[in-house]
Design a protein around this motif. Structure first.
Motif, PDB file in Angstrom:
ATOM      1  N   GLY A 209      -0.293   0.652   2.557  1.00 24.95           N
ATOM      2  CA  GLY A 209      -1.097   0.354   1.370  1.00 24.95           C
ATOM      3  C   GLY A 209      -0.332  -0.554   0.424  1.00 24.95           C
ATOM      4  O   GLY A 209       0.705  -1.125   0.770  1.00 24.95           O
ATOM      5  N   ALA A 210      -0.817  -0.670  -0.784  1.00 24.42           N
ATOM      6  CA  ALA A 210      -0.281  -1.646  -1.734  1.00 24.42           C
ATOM      7  C   ALA A 210       1.085  -1.253  -2.275  1.00 24.42           C
ATOM      8  O   ALA A 210       1.332  -0.091  -2.612  1.00 24.42           O
ATOM      9  CB  ALA A 210      -1.252  -1.824  -2.890  1.00 24.42           C
ATOM     10  N   VAL A 211       1.985  -2.235  -2.353  1.00 19.27           N
ATOM     11  CA  VAL A 211       3.254  -2.051  -3.056  1.00 19.27           C
ATOM     12  C   VAL A 211       2.970  -2.032  -4.553  1.00 19.27           C
ATOM     13  O   VAL A 211       2.203  -2.852  -5.065  1.00 19.27           O
ATOM     14  CB  VAL A 211       4.245  -3.191  -2.726  1.00 19.27           C
ATOM     15  CG1 VAL A 211       5.500  -3.093  -3.588  1.00 19.27           C
ATOM     16  CG2 VAL A 211       4.618  -3.172  -1.249  1.00 19.27           C
ATOM     17  N   THR A 212       3.585  -1.087  -5.266  1.00 25.63           N
ATOM     18  CA  THR A 212       3.373  -0.991  -6.716  1.00 25.63           C
ATOM     19  C   THR A 212       4.582  -1.436  -7.520  1.00 25.63           C
ATOM     20  O   THR A 212       4.431  -1.973  -8.619  1.00 25.63           O
ATOM     21  CB  THR A 212       3.013   0.448  -7.116  1.00 25.63           C
ATOM     22  OG1 THR A 212       4.035   1.339  -6.654  1.00 25.63           O
ATOM     23  CG2 THR A 212       1.669   0.844  -6.513  1.00 25.63           C
ATOM     24  N   LYS A 213       5.808  -1.223  -6.963  1.00 25.69           N
ATOM     25  CA  LYS A 213       7.025  -1.615  -7.681  1.00 25.69           C
ATOM     26  C   LYS A 213       8.068  -2.118  -6.698  1.00 25.69           C
ATOM     27  O   LYS A 213       8.134  -1.659  -5.559  1.00 25.69           O
ATOM     28  CB  LYS A 213       7.607  -0.430  -8.464  1.00 25.69           C
ATOM     29  CG  LYS A 213       6.768   0.032  -9.636  1.00 25.69           C
ATOM     30  CD  LYS A 213       7.444   1.198 -10.357  1.00 25.69           C
ATOM     31  CE  LYS A 213       6.588   1.684 -11.525  1.00 25.69           C
ATOM     32  NZ  LYS A 213       7.217   2.836 -12.226  1.00 25.69           N
ATOM     33  N   PHE A 237       5.180   2.327  -2.814  1.00 24.28           N
ATOM     34  CA  PHE A 237       3.786   2.079  -2.466  1.00 24.28           C
ATOM     35  C   PHE A 237       2.873   3.020  -3.241  1.00 24.28           C
ATOM     36  O   PHE A 237       3.296   4.080  -3.716  1.00 24.28           O
ATOM     37  CB  PHE A 237       3.577   2.255  -0.962  1.00 24.28           C
ATOM     38  CG  PHE A 237       4.279   1.214  -0.136  1.00 24.28           C
ATOM     39  CD1 PHE A 237       3.598   0.148   0.395  1.00 24.28           C
ATOM     40  CD2 PHE A 237       5.652   1.301   0.097  1.00 24.28           C
ATOM     41  CE1 PHE A 237       4.235  -0.820   1.148  1.00 24.28           C
ATOM     42  CE2 PHE A 237       6.312   0.353   0.853  1.00 24.28           C
ATOM     43  CZ  PHE A 237       5.605  -0.716   1.377  1.00 24.28           C
ATOM     44  N   SER A 238       1.618   2.642  -3.314  1.00 25.47           N
ATOM     45  CA  SER A 238       0.645   3.417  -4.089  1.00 25.47           C
ATOM     46  C   SER A 238       0.494   4.837  -3.560  1.00 25.47           C
ATOM     47  O   SER A 238       0.181   5.756  -4.322  1.00 25.47           O
ATOM     48  CB  SER A 238      -0.712   2.709  -4.078  1.00 25.47           C
ATOM     49  OG  SER A 238      -1.167   2.501  -2.745  1.00 25.47           O
ATOM     50  N   ALA A 239       0.733   5.042  -2.263  1.00 25.44           N
ATOM     51  CA  ALA A 239       0.609   6.381  -1.676  1.00 25.44           C
ATOM     52  C   ALA A 239       1.842   7.240  -1.927  1.00 25.44           C
ATOM     53  O   ALA A 239       1.875   8.403  -1.516  1.00 25.44           O
ATOM     54  CB  ALA A 239       0.360   6.262  -0.179  1.00 25.44           C
ATOM     55  N   GLY A 240       2.869   6.673  -2.568  1.00 27.32           N
ATOM     56  CA  GLY A 240       4.062   7.434  -2.876  1.00 27.32           C
ATOM     57  C   GLY A 240       5.224   7.179  -1.942  1.00 27.32           C
ATOM     58  O   GLY A 240       6.356   7.595  -2.217  1.00 27.32           O
ATOM     59  N   VAL A 241       4.983   6.519  -0.799  1.00 31.03           N
ATOM     60  CA  VAL A 241       6.056   6.203   0.149  1.00 31.03           C
ATOM     61  C   VAL A 241       7.018   5.204  -0.491  1.00 31.03           C
ATOM     62  O   VAL A 241       6.602   4.290  -1.205  1.00 31.03           O
ATOM     63  CB  VAL A 241       5.478   5.621   1.451  1.00 31.03           C
ATOM     64  CG1 VAL A 241       6.586   5.180   2.393  1.00 31.03           C
ATOM     65  CG2 VAL A 241       4.579   6.639   2.142  1.00 31.03           C
ATOM     66  N   THR A 242       8.310   5.396  -0.244  1.00 25.28           N
ATOM     67  CA  THR A 242       9.311   4.423  -0.670  1.00 25.28           C
ATOM     68  C   THR A 242      10.100   3.977   0.547  1.00 25.28           C
ATOM     69  O   THR A 242      10.122   4.651   1.592  1.00 25.28           O
ATOM     70  CB  THR A 242      10.283   5.017  -1.707  1.00 25.28           C
ATOM     71  OG1 THR A 242      11.000   6.101  -1.106  1.00 25.28           O
ATOM     72  CG2 THR A 242       9.538   5.504  -2.938  1.00 25.28           C
TER      73      THR A 242
END
Length: 369
Positions: A209-213, A237-242
C-alpha cells in the motif's frame, strides 16, 4: 468490441526499450496488436525497424504529431528519454482528446513533480485512456507476494528489508541501458535513483500500500549519473508496515544468495533473491518451507494484455498516471529527506522551490518535436 480485436499501434521511440522490452511482448500478443507506424528522430533507426516489421517508408516518421494525424492508429507506445515523457504524452493526449484511442507512457510519468502533477489528471482532462508501463506492478513475482501478504500467508507482516544493487559504472560501457547518453547526463533530479529505484518503490507500494513517511540517508558522489552512490530509506506504510530499502547504483553484491527482498511476519518470512530468480521462498517458524515458481519478466506482457482489455472494454487500467504519480512522489520525498536531513511525510506539499535537485539538474527541456 471483441477482446480479440487487433489494435493498431504507433511506436514513438525505436530504441533499446522498444527492442528489448516492449517489442517481444507485442510479438507474443500479435493477435491483439499490430505495429503499424514508427516514429524516431533518427529516421534511419526507424527505417531499419520498418524493414524488420515489413512496413513501408510511408509508415516511418520523425514527427510524432504528423504520425498520429496521418496514420489510423488505436494507440501509441511512447518510449523516449524520461525528460520527454510528459511533454510528448500531453501533446498526444491533447490531439486525441475524447477520441477512442489510448496512450502507453513509460515510467516515471514525468521528470519532475511539477509536470507529474499535470500528468496525474491528464487522462481525466483529455478523456483518453493512459497506462504507465511500470512493469514491476505487473510482474508475476510482485503480484504473488502481494497476494501472500494480503492473504496472511506468513501472518501479520511486521517489517521488511530490500537491497537492490545496480553497477551503473560497469553497465554504462556495455550495450546496456546505462550506456545511453541521456542516462549518463540526466536532465531530471536523482538520475539513476529516479530512473531505476522507482521500480522497487512501485513494487513495494503494490505489495504494502501507500508509503506515508520516509527517512533517508545518502552517500554523495561526484558522478553525473546519480548524486548518491547509495541511498538507504526507512519507509512507513499506511497499513503500519515499516522497512528499509537500500539502492546501491555504483557497485555489486558479490556473494550469493543476495540479500534481495525479505518480508518478516508472525508465522515466517518471504524471500525473493532477485526478480529473475524464478522462485519465491517461504519459510515458516514451525520449520516448514515452500518454493513457489513464477515466470520471470512477465510484466511487459501483462501490461499490454491489461491495456488491450481496457481499450476493448473488459477491464480497467491497472497502472494509471495517478498511481505512478505516487511512486515518483516517494522517490522525490526520499531525495528531499536526504537533503533536509529529516523525516518527510509523503502528504507534504512540495513547493517547486523545494524540489530535490542535484548539481547537474537545471530545468526540464522544452518539447523537441
Amino acid at each position: 468490441m471483441s477482446n480479440l480485436k487487433q489494435l493498431k499501434v504507433g511506436i514513438i521511440g525505436t530504441g533499446m526499450a522498444f527492442e528489448r522490452l516492449h517489442y517481444p511482448a507485442f510479438q507474443e500478443l500479435s493477435h491483439r496488436y499490430q505495429i503499424s507506424a514508427l516514429c524516431d528522430i533518427d529516421k534511419n533507426k526507424a527505417q531499419q525497424w520498418a524493414k524488420r516489421l515489413n512496413l513501408q517508408d510511408r509508415d516511418v516518421y520523425t514527427d510524432y504529431l504528423q504520425m498520429i494525424e496521418t496514420h489510423e492508429l488505436d494507440l501509441v507506445d511512447i518510449l523516449v528519454p524520461i525528460e520527454l515523457n510528459f511533454t510528448i504524452t500531453e501533446a498526444v493526449a491533447r490531439k486525441w482528446a475524447k477520441k477512442q484511442k489510448g496512450i502507453i507512457c513509460e515510467k516515471p510519468l514525468a521528470p519532475n513533480l511539477s509536470q507529474a502533477k499535470q500528468a496525474r489528471t491528464l487522462a481525466r482532462d483529455a478523456q483518453i485512456p493512459i497506462m504507465i508501463a511500470e512493469h514491476y506492478r505487473y510482474n508475476e513475482e510482485v503480484n504473488l507476494i502481494r497476494d501472500f501478504v494480503h492473504g496472511k500467508k506468513i501472518g501479520d507482516v511486521s517489517h521488511f528489508i530490500y537491497n537492490r544493487f545496480m553497477d551503473f559504472p560497469q553497465e554504462m560501457v556495455k550495450n546496456e541501458f546505462p550506456a545511453r547518453e541521456w542516462r549518463q547526463h540526466p536532465e531530471y533530479p536523482g538520475g539513476a535513483i529516479t530512473d531505476a529505484a522507482v521500480h522497487e518503490i512501485a513494487g513495494l507500494q503494490h505489495i504494502f500500500g501507500a508509503v506515508t513517511k520516509v527517512h533517508a540517508l545518502g552517500r554523495p558522489q561526484q558522478a553525473e549519473f546519480s548524486p548518491y552512490s547509495v541511498i538507504q530509506a526507512n519507509l512507513q506504510f499506511s497499513a503500519g508496515v515499516t522497512g528499509q530499502f537500500t539502492f546501491y547504483c555504483a557497485g555489486q553484491e558479490a556473494q550469493r544468495p543476495l540479500t534481495g527482498l525479505r518480508i518478516y511476519g508472525a508465522l515466517g518470512m518471504i524471500y525473493l533473491e532477485e526478480r529473475d530468480a524464478g522462485t519465491i521462498n517461504v519459510a515458516y517458524n514451525d520449520g516448514g518451507a515452500e518454493q513457489i515458481p513464477y515466470e520471470v519478466q512477465k510484466g511487459f506482457y501483462n501490461e499490454l494484455l491489461n491495456f488491450h482489455n481496457a481499450l476493448t472494454g473488459s477491464e480497467e487500467i491497472s497502472v494509471t498516471p495517478e498511481i505512478e504519480y505516487g511512486d515518483l512522489k516517494v522517490i522525490m520525498s526520499i531525495l528531499r529527506s536526504i537533503e533536509e536531513e529529516r523525516v518527510v511525510s509523503i502528504d507534504d506539499n512540495i513547493p517547486e522551490s523545494q524540489m530535490p535537485t542535484d548539481p547537474y539538474y537545471q530545468n526540464p527541456p522544452n518539447i523537441i518535436h
